[in-house]
Design a protein around this motif. Sequence first.
Motif: not given
Length: 169
Positions: A2-3, A5-8, A51-55, A130-131
């Motif tokens: 899930l790393i 995910e907010g940006k993805k 929030a984790l990805d500053n999105e 990214l991964q």
Amino acid sequence: NLIGEGKKVHSQWLFEFLHSPTTIRPWLSVRMPTYKFNAGHLNAFVKYFSALDNEKFPFTDIVDTSMPPEEFEQAEKLFSNEYFGCAQCHIVGDKMPGGSPENWAPDFALAKSRLKPGWLKEWIKDPQALQPGTKMPNFYDPQNFEASGPEDLFNGNENKQIEALSNYI
């Protein structure tokens, strides 16, 4: 994993997925469980990943993916077996790729509603960044990016190739 995910993924897609999970990778035996979260809980999860990805939450930029016919044809070539062979691994709607299911990649029919265009461009440019360890190959050499794409498409402009392929997908 899930790393990122907010940006993805689009916020709306993530909200709906957490509410009622759908199959993204049909070959996996592990499935996302269904929880009885209310809308407030679901929004909290979506805000958390953003929030984790500053999105931005919940909105994302609207991106025009239209292309003139000549760009569409070149993007289609990039997608084809002549060049990157995307459908060799990815599901495309009801068309399954060949080979063993454990080597299949997610369905491109979900890409527009699921994936953020900026993330998709970054993924095409350098999936390993990214991964790390992903099965997705690097079609562009991160060490020699400006000279790594097909020279006969988009005048050899790697950024234009990535933009067009992202719009095509």
